[in-house]
Design a protein around this motif. Sequence first.
Motif, PDB file in Angstrom:
ATOM      1  N   SER A 179      18.053  19.790  33.176  1.00  0.00           N
ATOM      2  CA  SER A 179      19.438  20.033  33.595  1.00  0.00           C
ATOM      3  C   SER A 179      20.404  19.236  32.735  1.00  0.00           C
ATOM      4  O   SER A 179      20.054  18.191  32.185  1.00  0.00           O
ATOM      5  N   GLY A 180      21.633  19.760  32.633  1.00  0.00           N
ATOM      6  CA  GLY A 180      22.702  19.048  31.940  1.00  0.00           C
ATOM      7  C   GLY A 180      23.585  18.264  32.886  1.00  0.00           C
ATOM      8  O   GLY A 180      24.555  17.627  32.458  1.00  0.00           O
ATOM      9  N   ALA A 219      12.369  23.680  24.707  1.00  0.00           N
ATOM     10  CA  ALA A 219      13.026  22.959  25.791  1.00  0.00           C
ATOM     11  C   ALA A 219      12.887  23.735  27.093  1.00  0.00           C
ATOM     12  O   ALA A 219      13.116  24.948  27.127  1.00  0.00           O
ATOM     13  N   TYR A 220      12.522  23.019  28.155  1.00  0.00           N
ATOM     14  CA  TYR A 220      12.392  23.613  29.482  1.00  0.00           C
ATOM     15  C   TYR A 220      13.640  23.294  30.298  1.00  0.00           C
ATOM     16  O   TYR A 220      14.112  22.152  30.326  1.00  0.00           O
ATOM     17  N   TYR A 221      14.148  24.304  31.003  1.00  0.00           N
ATOM     18  CA  TYR A 221      15.313  24.121  31.866  1.00  0.00           C
ATOM     19  C   TYR A 221      15.018  24.721  33.241  1.00  0.00           C
ATOM     20  O   TYR A 221      14.259  25.691  33.356  1.00  0.00           O
ATOM     21  N   GLN A 266      26.919  23.395  32.849  1.00  0.00           N
ATOM     22  CA  GLN A 266      26.669  22.154  32.108  1.00  0.00           C
ATOM     23  C   GLN A 266      25.300  22.196  31.429  1.00  0.00           C
ATOM     24  O   GLN A 266      25.137  21.737  30.294  1.00  0.00           O
ATOM     25  N   THR A 267      24.319  22.753  32.126  1.00  0.00           N
ATOM     26  CA  THR A 267      22.977  22.880  31.549  1.00  0.00           C
ATOM     27  C   THR A 267      22.982  23.819  30.348  1.00  0.00           C
ATOM     28  O   THR A 267      22.374  23.532  29.303  1.00  0.00           O
ATOM     29  N   ILE A 268      23.672  24.937  30.467  1.00  0.00           N
ATOM     30  CA  ILE A 268      23.750  25.885  29.346  1.00  0.00           C
ATOM     31  C   ILE A 268      24.432  25.236  28.150  1.00  0.00           C
ATOM     32  O   ILE A 268      23.967  25.374  27.004  1.00  0.00           O
ATOM     33  N   ILE A 311      13.461  28.157  24.111  1.00  0.00           N
ATOM     34  CA  ILE A 311      13.746  27.634  25.444  1.00  0.00           C
ATOM     35  C   ILE A 311      12.972  28.427  26.481  1.00  0.00           C
ATOM     36  O   ILE A 311      12.571  29.572  26.240  1.00  0.00           O
ATOM     37  N   GLN A 312      12.760  27.812  27.622  1.00  0.00           N
ATOM     38  CA  GLN A 312      12.226  28.490  28.795  1.00  0.00           C
ATOM     39  C   GLN A 312      13.084  28.086  29.980  1.00  0.00           C
ATOM     40  O   GLN A 312      13.290  26.890  30.218  1.00  0.00           O
ATOM     41  N   VAL A 313      13.574  29.075  30.711  1.00  0.00           N
ATOM     42  CA  VAL A 313      14.454  28.828  31.850  1.00  0.00           C
ATOM     43  C   VAL A 313      13.722  29.245  33.123  1.00  0.00           C
ATOM     44  O   VAL A 313      13.408  30.419  33.305  1.00  0.00           O
ATOM     45  N   HIS A 314      13.450  28.269  33.969  1.00  0.00           N
ATOM     46  CA  HIS A 314      12.730  28.498  35.214  1.00  0.00           C
ATOM     47  C   HIS A 314      13.685  28.481  36.396  1.00  0.00           C
ATOM     48  O   HIS A 314      14.725  27.811  36.363  1.00  0.00           O
ATOM     49  N   PHE A 315      13.280  29.152  37.450  1.00  0.00           N
ATOM     50  CA  PHE A 315      13.979  29.019  38.722  1.00  0.00           C
ATOM     51  C   PHE A 315      13.337  27.880  39.515  1.00  0.00           C
ATOM     52  O   PHE A 315      12.103  27.742  39.523  1.00  0.00           O
ATOM     53  N   TYR A 316      14.167  27.086  40.169  1.00  0.00           N
ATOM     54  CA  TYR A 316      13.656  25.996  41.004  1.00  0.00           C
ATOM     55  C   TYR A 316      12.750  26.586  42.080  1.00  0.00           C
ATOM     56  O   TYR A 316      13.124  27.510  42.799  1.00  0.00           O
ATOM     57  N   THR A 317      11.534  26.041  42.189  1.00  0.00           N
ATOM     58  CA  THR A 317      10.537  26.606  43.091  1.00  0.00           C
ATOM     59  C   THR A 317       9.840  25.489  43.851  1.00  0.00           C
ATOM     60  O   THR A 317       9.154  24.664  43.246  1.00  0.00           O
ATOM     61  N   PRO A 318       9.972  25.435  45.169  1.00  0.00           N
ATOM     62  CA  PRO A 318       9.331  24.374  45.960  1.00  0.00           C
ATOM     63  C   PRO A 318       7.862  24.690  46.244  1.00  0.00           C
ATOM     64  O   PRO A 318       7.481  25.104  47.344  1.00  0.00           O
ATOM     65  N   TYR A 319       7.022  24.481  45.237  1.00  0.00           N
ATOM     66  CA  TYR A 319       5.606  24.796  45.383  1.00  0.00           C
ATOM     67  C   TYR A 319       4.922  23.878  46.398  1.00  0.00           C
ATOM     68  O   TYR A 319       5.312  22.717  46.565  1.00  0.00           O
ATOM     69  N   PRO A 320       3.873  24.392  47.056  1.00  0.00           N
ATOM     70  CA  PRO A 320       3.081  23.526  47.937  1.00  0.00           C
ATOM     71  C   PRO A 320       2.587  22.286  47.180  1.00  0.00           C
ATOM     72  O   PRO A 320       2.155  22.375  46.036  1.00  0.00           O
ATOM     73  N   GLY A 321       2.683  21.142  47.854  1.00  0.00           N
ATOM     74  CA  GLY A 321       2.239  19.894  47.239  1.00  0.00           C
ATOM     75  C   GLY A 321       3.348  19.076  46.633  1.00  0.00           C
ATOM     76  O   GLY A 321       3.157  17.897  46.329  1.00  0.00           O
ATOM     77  N   SER A 322       4.527  19.673  46.433  1.00  0.00           N
ATOM     78  CA  SER A 322       5.654  18.929  45.858  1.00  0.00           C
ATOM     79  C   SER A 322       6.452  18.245  46.966  1.00  0.00           C
ATOM     80  O   SER A 322       6.359  18.595  48.143  1.00  0.00           O
ATOM     81  N   GLN A 323       7.259  17.263  46.561  1.00  0.00           N
ATOM     82  CA  GLN A 323       8.171  16.657  47.517  1.00  0.00           C
ATOM     83  C   GLN A 323       9.155  17.706  48.034  1.00  0.00           C
ATOM     84  O   GLN A 323       9.562  17.670  49.204  1.00  0.00           O
ATOM     85  N   ALA A 324       9.534  18.629  47.171  1.00  0.00           N
ATOM     86  CA  ALA A 324      10.446  19.699  47.583  1.00  0.00           C
ATOM     87  C   ALA A 324       9.815  20.570  48.665  1.00  0.00           C
ATOM     88  O   ALA A 324      10.486  21.008  49.609  1.00  0.00           O
ATOM     89  N   TRP A 325       8.520  20.849  48.547  1.00  0.00           N
ATOM     90  CA  TRP A 325       7.822  21.638  49.559  1.00  0.00           C
ATOM     91  C   TRP A 325       7.893  20.947  50.918  1.00  0.00           C
ATOM     92  O   TRP A 325       8.161  21.576  51.940  1.00  0.00           O
ATOM     93  N   ASP A 326       7.656  19.642  50.924  1.00  0.00           N
ATOM     94  CA  ASP A 326       7.701  18.913  52.188  1.00  0.00           C
ATOM     95  C   ASP A 326       9.090  18.997  52.826  1.00  0.00           C
ATOM     96  O   ASP A 326       9.213  19.032  54.051  1.00  0.00           O
ATOM     97  N   LEU A 327      10.128  19.041  52.006  1.00  0.00           N
ATOM     98  CA  LEU A 327      11.489  19.099  52.524  1.00  0.00           C
ATOM     99  C   LEU A 327      11.876  20.495  53.018  1.00  0.00           C
ATOM    100  O   LEU A 327      12.600  20.627  54.009  1.00  0.00           O
ATOM    101  N   TYR A 328      11.394  21.526  52.320  1.00  0.00           N
ATOM    102  CA  TYR A 328      11.922  22.869  52.561  1.00  0.00           C
ATOM    103  C   TYR A 328      10.909  23.866  53.105  1.00  0.00           C
ATOM    104  O   TYR A 328      11.255  25.027  53.333  1.00  0.00           O
ATOM    105  N   LYS A 329       9.661  23.456  53.349  1.00  0.00           N
ATOM    106  CA  LYS A 329       8.645  24.440  53.744  1.00  0.00           C
ATOM    107  C   LYS A 329       8.966  25.112  55.067  1.00  0.00           C
ATOM    108  O   LYS A 329       8.546  26.250  55.312  1.00  0.00           O
ATOM    109  N   ASP A 330       9.723  24.446  55.938  1.00  0.00           N
ATOM    110  CA  ASP A 330      10.067  25.067  57.211  1.00  0.00           C
ATOM    111  C   ASP A 330      11.023  26.248  57.038  1.00  0.00           C
ATOM    112  O   ASP A 330      11.208  27.047  57.966  1.00  0.00           O
TER     113      ASP A 330
END
Length: 472
Positions: free
Chosen positions: A312-313, A350-352, A366-368, A379-398
């Motif tokens: 991210s920028g 570069a990964y974004y 800003q990132t662009i 470049i490779q541009v990914h979408f934010y993804t809360p995969y199982p096992g990540s801290q993001a998954w624990d926050l958003y899995k519900d």
Amino acid sequence: MNIRTVLLIRVSSSVDKDVEHPQFFDPPYALKCIQAGLEQRRDLVVRLLDCWIRPMSVPGLLDHTASVRPDLVVLSASSFDIDVADEYVNSLKAREHPPLIVGIGQGFYHHRDRAREQTQKYDAILLGEPEQEFFRLFDQMCAEGTTDGTWKSDYRRSFDDGKRFLVEDPDGLAFPSYTQEELAAYQSIFPVQVPRRVVWGYLIATRGCPHSCMFCSEVMRVSTGKRLRSRSAAHVADEMDHLAKQGVNICSFQDDSFSANRKFMQSLCEELIRRGSNMPWMARVRVDELTYDLLVLMKKAGCSMLGLGVESGSERIIKAMHKQGVDRPWAGLCRQIFGWTRDLGIGTNAYYVIGNPTETREEIEQTIQLALELNSDSIQVHFYTPYPGSQAWDLYKDQLDESVSKQLYHYARPLLSLAAVSPDELVKLRSSFYKRYLFRPRFALRHLGRYGLFYLHNPNIFWSLLGIRKIF
């Protein structure tokens, strides 16, 4: 139990295959290591089927299994393939005299959170890095026997407790070998300054990553845990020689963070230089773990391309990701590192990530802008993804229902947005990101000047990359 035939399978689904974004398929590292170790044992038939390169439906898998007649099946599944694995196992165990089945792979993390009852027909499941623990399990299976096609042990309790197994002696792993079909199929799509037809080989030199990025998950990693475990430099160089004898002429280190152990990196580079290696290589590294002197050494040792996670920028988003490992502005650090790689002639990808939680349209802009300024070779541009096992998954899995959680893939259209923009807007923003980056005349001319000969020798990669037009 007398185990005479072992069938190793990586299953596949359409979730991560039927996407418009260009991508490539790398080897099933754990299965290849297990295959190499088993093939060193006498009087054992070992077969490997990778459905990522040879797609097969569940009925096809069952027919293939019947033709091989294995005593043991080792099944690798990702989070987006786990339903295919479960359907196959349920059908296989319903047959007369079924084989033992061991599950490995990140897909089983999902089962611990959402569907433990689905695991009952697996005789064992190894979470984490199974490459060495499998052989202790295998010897136990051979020694103890079974009843009615089932086998019970403490490995069930290990899974229920969420135990992650680790490779503690990475130098003890056997070197995988590859068929010509595999070498042709596991082709990276990164352009490199190598003016010949490339045959890629893949290695894991270090395991573990000491960082705590919110979005990072074992689903997308090749190793487990934070503790670093590195092979010896000589052992890695020996495997590069082993791959070269099979026809490989460029290597890719798939480590989660190749630069995390600086002492190892320096040792490997010095070993390759000492041997006079002419094998070019690439690796994924962090911008906050590099120095100019280290980059000089890497270039001398054959480094041709680096993958760097800029992400991210926006300084706010970087801090929210827990990405930064140094106390200085992230964008300024990225400018410095990309400037050095450009001066040294090391290619960069570069990964974004866009669609981060609470991220605004202005922050994506800003990132662009930072991407345009860094001007990496690709470049490779990914979408934010809360995969199982990540801290993001624990926050958003519900917020994710059972079906959605198995459809998550960072290249596919997002099924939900945690950002301040909708999923439809994110798709449009990614398309705009690529258009604004790739359709710059100066970039296109410079890129073709650097990689024209590579594309001439590897037209399949050129056409694969041209597939990016589908997302426009």
